[in-house]
Design a protein around this motif. Structure first.
Motif, short mmCIF file in Angstrom:
data_model
loop_
_atom_site.label_atom_id
_atom_site.label_comp_id
_atom_site.label_asym_id
_atom_site.label_seq_id
_atom_site.Cartn_x
_atom_site.Cartn_y
_atom_site.Cartn_z
N ARG A 165 -3.50 -8.20 0.02
CA ARG A 165 -3.26 -6.73 -0.42
C ARG A 165 -2.13 -6.24 0.63
NH1 ARG A 165 -3.18 -1.52 -0.01
NH2 ARG A 165 -3.91 0.08 -1.84
N LEU A 166 -0.96 -6.20 -0.10
CA LEU A 166 0.28 -5.85 0.33
C LEU A 166 0.65 -4.21 -0.07
CD1 LEU A 166 2.04 -9.18 0.02
CD2 LEU A 166 0.98 -8.19 2.23
N THR A 167 1.61 -3.87 0.66
CA THR A 167 2.41 -2.36 0.34
C THR A 167 3.64 -2.56 0.34
OG1 THR A 167 2.48 -1.91 2.56
CG2 THR A 167 0.37 -1.51 1.70
N ALA A 172 8.84 -4.23 1.36
CA ALA A 172 10.47 -3.84 1.36
C ALA A 172 11.27 -3.86 2.56
CB ALA A 172 10.53 -2.41 0.51
N GLY A 173 10.52 -3.36 3.57
CA GLY A 173 11.01 -3.49 4.84
C GLY A 173 11.43 -4.88 5.46
N ALA A 200 13.16 -13.70 -5.67
CA ALA A 200 14.33 -13.71 -6.48
C ALA A 200 14.15 -14.00 -7.81
CB ALA A 200 14.52 -15.42 -5.86
N LEU A 201 12.94 -14.27 -8.33
CA LEU A 201 12.64 -14.21 -9.66
C LEU A 201 12.57 -13.04 -10.39
CD1 LEU A 201 11.37 -15.80 -12.25
CD2 LEU A 201 9.08 -15.24 -11.21
N ALA A 202 12.31 -11.93 -9.75
CA ALA A 202 12.72 -10.40 -9.95
C ALA A 202 13.89 -10.16 -10.30
CB ALA A 202 11.77 -9.48 -9.15
N ALA A 242 10.56 -3.62 -2.99
CA ALA A 242 9.12 -4.14 -3.47
C ALA A 242 8.83 -3.53 -4.83
CB ALA A 242 8.29 -3.85 -2.24
N LYS A 243 8.99 -2.29 -4.81
CA LYS A 243 8.67 -1.46 -6.11
C LYS A 243 9.41 -2.17 -7.39
CE LYS A 243 7.38 2.91 -4.11
NZ LYS A 243 7.77 4.32 -3.87
#
Length: 484
Positions: A165-167, A172-173, A200-202, A242-243
Motif C-alpha cells: 500500500r503506497l501513497t 511522486a517524491g 513509463a506506461l502511464a 503518482a496521481k
C-alpha cells in the motif's frame, strides 16, 4: 470551530440536498451479517494472488478500490492488469445497503469527514483492497503498445492480494528524485520495477490521449488541517506524478470496460463531457495571450494553448487551469443501449468511457460491475434501458448535490478561518459569473467566495483584487468587494 461543528453543518447540508447522512439499521445489520460470511468463489475465479499487485492512494484513504500490476510483452508492448474490488459480491441488489448506495450514488468527502456510500465495515474493510488481505476482484487486462494504444483487452474475475500500500506523495517524491524510496520497495521483490514500468506506461497512455486532444491541466483541492481537534488551516493539495500515473491507468481501464460491454452486446452507463458551452470565453482567454483558437470547440487546439502557457508561465498555470476547468463544466452520466456508441469525453479525449474503477464509493461503478459480471456469466443485462437511463439521471443529479455539500462545508471552514481578517485584500481569480452571482477563488485559505460589490464586467478567468467584507461560518457565506 472543531470537527463536531463542521460535522453538524455537513449533516444538515446533506439532508438539505436530498442525501442520506446516515445508514438505516437494516443496512447496518446487512453489513454486520457479512463479517463471517463465506463469499462465493466459483470456478471462473482465477488465482492471481502471487502477482506483485500494489495500490497508490492518499495517506488517509481506507476505501481502496483498485490494484495494478504490469509485465513486459514482446516488441515493447506491456500487459497491464487492473484489479477492481468485487463489491457486488457483498452488496445484494435490492437490499438495504444497495438502496442507500442508489439513493446517494457517491461517497461525500467533506472538510468534516467522509459520508461513505457503503457502510464502513464494507468500504474501508471487507471490500477494501487492503495490504496483505486476500480479496475477490474483477480484473481488466490490457495490452498496451509502444504508442499508448490499447490493442486488446479482456475482463475476468480473480482472487488478488495487495502486496504494498503506497501513497501518492511518497511515490511522486521518489519518482521525481526528491525523496527517498518508500520502505516497501526494499521489502517487496520486483516492486521498484513495477513502479518504473507503470510510470513509463502511464506516460504512453497519456501521450496517446494528448495526441487526440486530452487536456493537461494543473488542478488542486483544499484539504482541512486539524490540530488537537481544532481547524487551523485549509491547504491546497495539487496533482503530482503518482496521481497522474494512477489516473492514466484508470482511464485506460474504464475505456476497456466500456468497449467490453459493447462487444458483449450489453447496455452500459457512460461518463461523458460535452464540448464547452463557453468556448467563446476560452477563445477570448487565449487571445489575451496572443493565441488564436478556432471558432468551434477543438480539444487539441485548446491543449496546445495550455501546453504553451505551462511552458512560458508555470507560476500562472494553476490559475489558468482553474479558469479552463470551470468553463469546461461537469461530466455527466448517460445510458448507452447495447451496440450504441457512447458520447465522448471532451476533456479526456476518449469515447466509450464508463466509470468502473471505484465501486466502493460510486454507484455507477457498482452498476457497471454488475453488468460486467452478467456478461462474463453469459447472462442478459440486470438492468433494462429505462432503469439505466433513470440511474444515469439520478447519479448526475446526486453528484452535483454532493459537490455542493462539499463546497458548502469547505466554505464554512474557510469562513471560520477568515473571521478575523475582515477588510483584508486578496488576489483572486474569477471562477463563476452568471445570474446566480460572481464568484472568485483566493488562496491561503484556498476557497471560493461571492463578489457582492463591484462584480460588473468580471468573467471567468479574470484576475481581480478583492476585499473581504463579511463571513458567516454557520451560513457558509464569504463575501468580497472588488478593489479597483
Amino acid at each position: 470551530m472543531d470537527a463536531a461543528d463542521l460535522h453538524r453543518i455537513a449533516t444538515e447540508a446533506m439532508r438539505a440536498r436530498g442525501l442520506l447522512p446516515a445508514f438505516s439499521p437494516q443496512a447496518l445489520a446487512e453489513a454486520d451479517s457479512l463479517r463471517s460470511a463465506a463469499l462465493p468463489r466459483g470456478d471462473d475465479v482465477r488465482d492471481l494472488r502471487g502477482l506483485t499487485w500494489f495500490s497508490i492512494d492518499n495517506d488517509d484513504t481506507r476505501d481502496l478500490d483498485q490494484l495494478s500490476v504490469a509485465e513486459p510483452l514482446g516488441g515493447g508492448a506491456v500487459r497491464l492488469r487492473v484489479a477492481i474490488a468485487d463489491v457486488d459480491v457483498m452488496v445484494a441488489r435490492g437490499g438495504a445497503i444497495d438502496g442507500h448506495a442508489a439513493a446517494n450514488t457517491t461517497s461525500v468527502y467533506t472538510a468534516a469527514g467522509t459520508f461513505p456510500m457503503l457502510p464502513e465495515l464494507l468500504s474501508t474493510d471487507l471490500s477494501s483492497l487492503h495490504e496483505g488481505r486476500e480479496r475477490l476482484a474483477v480484473v481488466v487486462e490490457m495490452a498496451v503498445q509502444t504508442d499508448g494504444t490499447v490493442s486488446a483487452a479482456d475482463l475476468y474475475r480473480a482472487a488478488v492480494l495487495n502486496h504494498a500500500r503506497l501513497t501518492y506523495d511518497a511515490v511522486a517524491g521518489w519518482l521525481d528524485g526528491v525523496a527517498a524510496a518508500p520502505a516497501a520497495l526494499a521489502a517487496v521483490p520486483q516492486l521498484e520495477d513495477q513502479l518504473r514500468l507503470h510510470d513509463a506506461l502511464a506516460q504512453r497512455l497519456q501521450q496517446w490521449r494528448q495526441r487526440r486532444g486530452a487536456l493537461h491541466v494543473k488542478t488542486s483541492e483544499a484539504r482541512p488541517v486539524f490540530e488537537d481537534g481544532r481547524l487551523v488551516d485549509l491547504r491546497a493539495e495539487e496533482k503530482n506524478r503518482a496521481k497522474e500515473l494512477i489516473a492514466d491507468v484508470m482511464i485506460a481501464a474504464n475505456g476497456a470496460t466500456a468497449r467490453f460491454l459493447a462487444e458483449r452486446g450489453l447496455p452500459s452507463l457512460r461518463r461523458f463531457l460535452k464540448a464547452p458551452r463557453r468556448w467563446d470565453r476560452l477563445v477570448q482567454l487565449a487571445a489575451r495571450h496572443g493565441v488564436t483558437l478556432p471558432a468551434a470547440p477543438d480539444a487539441a487546439a485548446l491543449d496546445g494553448f495550455l501546453a504553451e502557457r505551462r511552458r512560458v508561465d508555470p507560476a500562472g498555470f494553476a490559475d489558468l487551469s482553474l479558469a479552463v476547468v470551470k468553463m469546461l463544466g461537469s461530466g455527466e452520466y448517460a445510458a448507452a443501449a447495447a451496440g450504441e456508441a457512447g458520447q465522448g469525453h471532451f476533456g479526456l479525449a476518449v469515447n466509450d468511457y464508463a466509470h468502473s474503477t471505484a465501486p466502493n464509493r460510486r454507484f455507477p461503478d457498482l452498476v457497471t460491475q454488475r453488468l460486467v459480471k452478467a456478461a462474463l456469466a453469459g447472462q442478459g443485462s440486470p438492468y433494462d434501458a429505462e432503469a439505466l437511463a433513470g440511474i444515469a439521471r439520478h447519479c448526475t443529479l446526486q453528484e452535483d448535490n454532493a459537490n455542493k455539500v462539499e463546497r458548502q462545508v469547505l466554505k464554512a471552514a474557510a469562513a471560520f478561518l477568515l473571521n478575523g481578517r475582515i477588510g483584508e485584500v486578496f488576489d483572486a481569480i474569477v471562477t463563476g459569473a452568471s445570474a446566480k452571482g460572481t464568484f472568485v477563488r483566493i488562496t491561503r485559505p484556498t476557497v471560493e467566495g461571492r463578489v457582492v460589490v463591484g462584480f460588473e464586467g468580471l468573467d471567468v478567468g479574470d484576475a481581480a483584487r478583492v476585499r473581504l467584507v463579511r463571513v458567516d461560518a454557520g451560513q457558509s457565506f464569504i463575501d468580497f468587494e472588488r478593489v479597483r
